[in-house]
Design a protein around this motif. Sequence first.
Motif, short mmCIF file in Angstrom:
data_model
loop_
_atom_site.label_atom_id
_atom_site.label_comp_id
_atom_site.label_asym_id
_atom_site.label_seq_id
_atom_site.Cartn_x
_atom_site.Cartn_y
_atom_site.Cartn_z
N GLY A 18 0.79 -1.23 0.00
CA GLY A 18 0.00 0.00 0.00
C GLY A 18 0.82 1.27 0.00
O GLY A 18 0.28 2.37 0.09
N LYS A 19 2.14 1.15 -0.13
CA LYS A 19 3.03 2.31 -0.17
C LYS A 19 3.86 2.26 -1.46
O LYS A 19 4.03 1.21 -2.06
CB LYS A 19 3.98 2.33 1.03
N VAL A 20 4.37 3.42 -1.86
CA VAL A 20 5.21 3.51 -3.05
C VAL A 20 6.42 4.38 -2.74
O VAL A 20 6.44 5.09 -1.73
CB VAL A 20 4.45 4.13 -4.26
N THR A 21 7.40 4.31 -3.60
CA THR A 21 8.56 5.19 -3.50
C THR A 21 9.09 5.43 -4.92
O THR A 21 8.57 4.88 -5.88
CB THR A 21 9.64 4.60 -2.56
N PRO A 53 8.26 -6.74 -4.99
CA PRO A 53 7.21 -5.77 -5.28
C PRO A 53 7.71 -4.57 -6.10
O PRO A 53 7.62 -3.42 -5.71
CB PRO A 53 6.73 -5.35 -3.88
N TRP A 54 8.21 -4.86 -7.30
CA TRP A 54 8.75 -3.86 -8.22
C TRP A 54 7.73 -2.78 -8.55
O TRP A 54 8.08 -1.63 -8.81
CB TRP A 54 9.18 -4.55 -9.53
N PHE A 55 6.47 -3.14 -8.53
CA PHE A 55 5.40 -2.24 -8.94
C PHE A 55 5.20 -1.08 -7.96
O PHE A 55 4.50 -0.11 -8.27
CB PHE A 55 4.09 -3.01 -9.13
N ARG A 56 5.82 -1.14 -6.80
CA ARG A 56 5.72 -0.07 -5.81
C ARG A 56 6.72 1.06 -6.06
O ARG A 56 6.80 2.00 -5.28
CB ARG A 56 5.92 -0.64 -4.40
N LEU A 78 -0.99 -2.03 -7.96
CA LEU A 78 -1.08 -0.98 -6.95
C LEU A 78 -2.51 -0.84 -6.43
O LEU A 78 -2.74 -0.73 -5.22
CB LEU A 78 -0.58 0.35 -7.52
N LYS A 79 -3.47 -0.86 -7.34
CA LYS A 79 -4.88 -0.74 -6.94
C LYS A 79 -5.29 -1.90 -6.03
O LYS A 79 -6.06 -1.71 -5.08
CB LYS A 79 -5.78 -0.67 -8.17
N GLU A 80 -4.78 -3.09 -6.30
CA GLU A 80 -5.08 -4.26 -5.46
C GLU A 80 -4.61 -4.04 -4.02
O GLU A 80 -5.17 -4.62 -3.10
CB GLU A 80 -4.41 -5.52 -6.02
N SER A 86 -4.41 7.29 -10.88
CA SER A 86 -5.24 8.02 -11.84
C SER A 86 -5.23 7.31 -13.19
O SER A 86 -4.41 6.42 -13.44
CB SER A 86 -4.73 9.45 -12.01
N ASP A 87 -6.13 7.72 -14.07
CA ASP A 87 -6.20 7.13 -15.42
C ASP A 87 -4.90 7.32 -16.19
O ASP A 87 -4.57 6.54 -17.06
CB ASP A 87 -7.36 7.72 -16.21
N SER A 88 -4.15 8.36 -15.84
CA SER A 88 -2.88 8.62 -16.53
C SER A 88 -1.70 7.91 -15.86
O SER A 88 -0.56 8.06 -16.28
CB SER A 88 -2.61 10.13 -16.57
N GLY A 89 -1.98 7.12 -14.79
CA GLY A 89 -0.92 6.35 -14.14
C GLY A 89 -0.18 7.11 -13.06
O GLY A 89 0.96 6.80 -12.75
N LYS A 90 -0.83 8.10 -12.47
CA LYS A 90 -0.19 8.91 -11.44
C LYS A 90 -0.72 8.54 -10.05
O LYS A 90 -1.89 8.26 -9.89
CB LYS A 90 -0.42 10.39 -11.71
N VAL A 91 0.19 8.56 -9.07
CA VAL A 91 -0.13 8.27 -7.68
C VAL A 91 0.22 9.51 -6.86
O VAL A 91 1.24 10.16 -7.10
CB VAL A 91 0.70 7.06 -7.17
N LYS A 92 -0.61 9.84 -5.87
CA LYS A 92 -0.33 10.98 -4.99
C LYS A 92 0.76 10.57 -4.00
O LYS A 92 0.51 9.89 -3.02
CB LYS A 92 -1.59 11.40 -4.25
N MET A 93 1.97 11.03 -4.29
CA MET A 93 3.12 10.65 -3.46
C MET A 93 2.96 11.15 -2.03
O MET A 93 3.35 10.45 -1.10
CB MET A 93 4.42 11.19 -4.07
N ARG A 94 2.35 12.30 -1.84
CA ARG A 94 2.21 12.83 -0.47
C ARG A 94 1.32 11.94 0.38
O ARG A 94 1.40 11.96 1.61
CB ARG A 94 1.73 14.27 -0.49
N VAL A 95 0.47 11.14 -0.26
CA VAL A 95 -0.44 10.25 0.46
C VAL A 95 0.18 8.85 0.63
O VAL A 95 0.09 8.26 1.70
CB VAL A 95 -1.79 10.12 -0.28
N TYR A 96 0.80 8.33 -0.42
CA TYR A 96 1.23 6.93 -0.44
C TYR A 96 2.73 6.69 -0.32
O TYR A 96 3.17 5.55 -0.31
CB TYR A 96 0.71 6.25 -1.72
N GLN A 97 3.52 7.77 -0.26
CA GLN A 97 4.97 7.59 -0.24
C GLN A 97 5.46 6.91 1.04
O GLN A 97 5.07 7.29 2.15
CB GLN A 97 5.70 8.90 -0.42
N TRP A 98 6.30 5.92 0.85
CA TRP A 98 6.93 5.20 1.95
C TRP A 98 8.00 6.09 2.57
O TRP A 98 8.85 6.64 1.87
CB TRP A 98 7.55 3.92 1.40
N GLN A 99 7.95 6.23 3.88
CA GLN A 99 8.93 7.01 4.62
C GLN A 99 9.66 6.08 5.60
O GLN A 99 9.22 5.90 6.72
CB GLN A 99 8.23 8.14 5.41
N PRO A 100 10.75 5.46 5.16
CA PRO A 100 11.45 4.51 6.05
C PRO A 100 12.09 5.22 7.26
O PRO A 100 12.35 6.36 7.24
CB PRO A 100 12.51 3.89 5.16
#
Length: 100
Positions: A18-21, A53-56, A78-80, A86-100
């Motif tokens: 559920g997180k991305v970087t 999890p390369w897709f993150r 990612l949706k799973e 978004s339809d253009s393939g964009k993710v809100k980094m401020r919401v989903y960004q991983w902060q280790p």
Amino acid sequence: MDQFSIQIFAVIHQIPQGKVTSYGAVAKLAGYPGYARHVGKVLSRLPKDTQLPWFRVLNSQGQISLTGDSLERQAEKLKEEGVEVSDSGKVKMRVYQWQP
């Protein structure tokens, strides 16, 4: 396998569900700041059935950098995990960004 790839995979393995970087953040965390493009190259060589999890991993703008079927595949994975894409393939980094 080379040391660079091992370190990249170790970082990506830590990204929680559920997180991305970004490619750049992965490179920096692996000890290779400035090597974002190299991270992308390593990931492009992964087998289709990889458990990593390369897709993150996205570009620095939170955009999926892949095209065609690969973009759709990454967006679906990612949706799973509950990440809004978004339809253009964009993710809100401020919401989903991983902060280790």
